[in-house]
Design a protein around this motif. Sequence first.
Motif, PDB file in Angstrom:
ATOM      1  N   MET A   1       0.681  -1.149  -0.143  1.00 36.67           N
ATOM      2  CA  MET A   1      -0.110   0.013   0.053  1.00 36.67           C
ATOM      3  C   MET A   1       0.886   1.220   0.047  1.00 36.67           C
ATOM      4  O   MET A   1       2.138   1.261   0.608  1.00 36.67           O
ATOM      5  N   SER A   2       0.330   2.222  -0.644  1.00 30.46           N
ATOM      6  CA  SER A   2       1.341   3.565  -0.827  1.00 30.46           C
ATOM      7  C   SER A   2       1.200   4.606   0.242  1.00 30.46           C
ATOM      8  O   SER A   2       1.670   5.221   0.319  1.00 30.46           O
ATOM      9  N   GLU A   3       0.052   4.411   1.027  1.00 33.98           N
ATOM     10  CA  GLU A   3      -0.239   5.566   2.176  1.00 33.98           C
ATOM     11  C   GLU A   3       1.027   5.380   3.254  1.00 33.98           C
ATOM     12  O   GLU A   3       1.453   4.333   3.257  1.00 33.98           O
ATOM     13  N   THR A   4       1.123   6.592   3.848  1.00 31.64           N
ATOM     14  CA  THR A   4       1.983   6.498   4.924  1.00 31.64           C
ATOM     15  C   THR A   4       1.226   6.314   6.134  1.00 31.64           C
ATOM     16  O   THR A   4       0.054   6.121   6.396  1.00 31.64           O
ATOM     17  N   ALA A   5       2.085   6.096   7.230  1.00 29.88           N
ATOM     18  CA  ALA A   5       1.606   5.985   8.347  1.00 29.88           C
ATOM     19  C   ALA A   5       0.422   6.856   8.929  1.00 29.88           C
ATOM     20  O   ALA A   5       0.626   8.095   8.831  1.00 29.88           O
ATOM     21  N   VAL A   6      -0.449   6.335   9.898  1.00 34.34           N
ATOM     22  CA  VAL A   6      -1.219   7.262  10.445  1.00 34.34           C
ATOM     23  C   VAL A   6      -1.248   6.957  11.942  1.00 34.34           C
ATOM     24  O   VAL A   6      -1.490   5.819  12.482  1.00 34.34           O
ATOM     25  N   THR A   7      -0.898   8.341  12.803  1.00 29.51           N
ATOM     26  CA  THR A   7      -0.479   7.958  14.131  1.00 29.51           C
ATOM     27  C   THR A   7      -1.610   8.541  14.759  1.00 29.51           C
ATOM     28  O   THR A   7      -1.396   8.658  16.088  1.00 29.51           O
ATOM     29  N   TRP A   8      -2.491   9.132  14.391  1.00 32.82           N
ATOM     30  CA  TRP A   8      -3.764   9.670  15.072  1.00 32.82           C
ATOM     31  C   TRP A   8      -4.385   8.565  16.083  1.00 32.82           C
ATOM     32  O   TRP A   8      -4.535   7.425  15.671  1.00 32.82           O
ATOM     33  N   ARG A   9      -4.724   8.723  17.372  1.00 32.34           N
ATOM     34  CA  ARG A   9      -5.465   8.135  18.287  1.00 32.34           C
ATOM     35  C   ARG A   9      -6.439   8.537  18.807  1.00 32.34           C
ATOM     36  O   ARG A   9      -6.480   9.899  19.179  1.00 32.34           O
ATOM     37  N   PRO A  10      -7.503   8.109  18.956  1.00 37.73           N
ATOM     38  CA  PRO A  10      -8.652   8.595  19.590  1.00 37.73           C
ATOM     39  C   PRO A  10      -8.364   9.315  21.055  1.00 37.73           C
ATOM     40  O   PRO A  10      -7.630   8.887  21.704  1.00 37.73           O
ATOM     41  N   ASP A  11      -9.112  10.346  21.435  1.00 40.89           N
ATOM     42  CA  ASP A  11      -8.869  10.985  22.638  1.00 40.89           C
ATOM     43  C   ASP A  11      -8.915   9.525  23.753  1.00 40.89           C
ATOM     44  O   ASP A  11     -10.057   9.344  24.014  1.00 40.89           O
ATOM     45  N   GLY A  12      -8.002   9.732  24.658  1.00 46.88           N
ATOM     46  CA  GLY A  12      -7.845   8.539  25.533  1.00 46.88           C
ATOM     47  C   GLY A  12      -7.248   7.361  25.322  1.00 46.88           C
ATOM     48  O   GLY A  12      -7.169   6.870  26.000  1.00 46.88           O
TER      49      GLY A  12
ATOM     50  N   TRP B   1       5.396   1.549  11.117  1.00 50.03           N
ATOM     51  CA  TRP B   1       4.354   2.341  11.312  1.00 50.03           C
ATOM     52  C   TRP B   1       3.398   2.075  10.259  1.00 50.03           C
ATOM     53  O   TRP B   1       2.096   2.119  10.445  1.00 50.03           O
ATOM     54  N   ARG B   2       3.964   2.120   9.030  1.00 52.44           N
ATOM     55  CA  ARG B   2       2.907   1.686   7.829  1.00 52.44           C
ATOM     56  C   ARG B   2       2.314   0.471   7.765  1.00 52.44           C
ATOM     57  O   ARG B   2       1.315   0.174   7.559  1.00 52.44           O
ATOM     58  N   VAL B   3       3.179  -0.421   8.365  1.00 56.45           N
ATOM     59  CA  VAL B   3       2.646  -2.020   8.568  1.00 56.45           C
ATOM     60  C   VAL B   3       1.628  -2.006   9.681  1.00 56.45           C
ATOM     61  O   VAL B   3       0.724  -2.523   9.504  1.00 56.45           O
ATOM     62  N   GLN B   4       1.977  -1.341  10.553  1.00 59.34           N
ATOM     63  CA  GLN B   4       0.797  -1.271  11.928  1.00 59.34           C
ATOM     64  C   GLN B   4      -0.438  -0.500  11.248  1.00 59.34           C
ATOM     65  O   GLN B   4      -1.612  -1.032  11.591  1.00 59.34           O
ATOM     66  N   GLY B   5      -0.522   0.467  10.411  1.00 56.68           N
ATOM     67  CA  GLY B   5      -1.631   1.090  10.129  1.00 56.68           C
ATOM     68  C   GLY B   5      -2.338   0.469   8.988  1.00 56.68           C
ATOM     69  O   GLY B   5      -3.671   0.286   9.292  1.00 56.68           O
ATOM     70  N   ALA B   6      -1.641  -0.217   8.079  1.00 62.93           N
ATOM     71  CA  ALA B   6      -2.455  -1.051   7.136  1.00 62.93           C
ATOM     72  C   ALA B   6      -2.853  -2.205   7.901  1.00 62.93           C
ATOM     73  O   ALA B   6      -3.922  -2.685   7.415  1.00 62.93           O
ATOM     74  N   SER B   7      -2.258  -2.814   8.889  1.00 57.09           N
ATOM     75  CA  SER B   7      -2.796  -3.938   9.330  1.00 57.09           C
ATOM     76  C   SER B   7      -4.000  -3.541  10.156  1.00 57.09           C
ATOM     77  O   SER B   7      -5.136  -4.523  10.406  1.00 57.09           O
TER      78      SER B   7
END
Length: 227
Positions: A1-12, A184-190
């Motif tokens: 997948m070509s997207e970069t990692a997304v590190t946003w996490r919900p509040d809390g 982190w990309r692997v984590q996001g895609a998974s």
Amino acid sequence: MSETAVTWRPDGAAGDEPGGLRERKKRQMRARLSATATRMFLERGFDDVRVTEIAEACGVSERTVFNYFPTKESLLLDRFDDTLSALRTALADPASGPLPAALGVLDTETRGLQAWLAQQPDPAAASATLRRFRELSISTAELRAHQHDMTDRLTTTVARLLADRAGVTAPEAHIAAVALVGLWRVQGASLQRHLGEHHPPERLGVLVSADVRLAAALIEPMFRRFG
């Protein structure tokens, strides 16, 4: 997948560091602004929400919003600095190799997200919200560009830390940093894939961690020289 990692996490989803009342209030305001912006972006789309509307919804000025978040994009993708700070601390520990150090940071992030999902009254709806967030983040040009910029910043910093730690050349350190940050990309895609399979939170955490460790095993040989 070509997207970069997304590190946003919900509040809390991740625990805050202890601090004085002023620092706690600042963290609470930051979390409120990000959560409000995220909700509005998911409801209406990133381009159709103005920062002034987010400020009004939180009862603050637009200037206050920008005091906490330098750009509109960072309101949604607000955790790069957290990841960078955690990686700096982990990689500074001589007792831990770079790969185990990075895996420790990733595990903390995954556990935080897993705990947040477990606390929601409707985990299925919460999972759907996370999937929509990720879809928004990779379908919006401004957000993709922001992620690429932040990933480049993260990679550059990690490369410098690796070079200082092991005394290797800049090209070698950069190659290793690209591989490390790629986890982190692997984590996001998974996460995106397994969220769609409607697993309970504890099972989701196990599956995501297994995917990350599989990727880590593939790149492990290059880190043997980094101690």
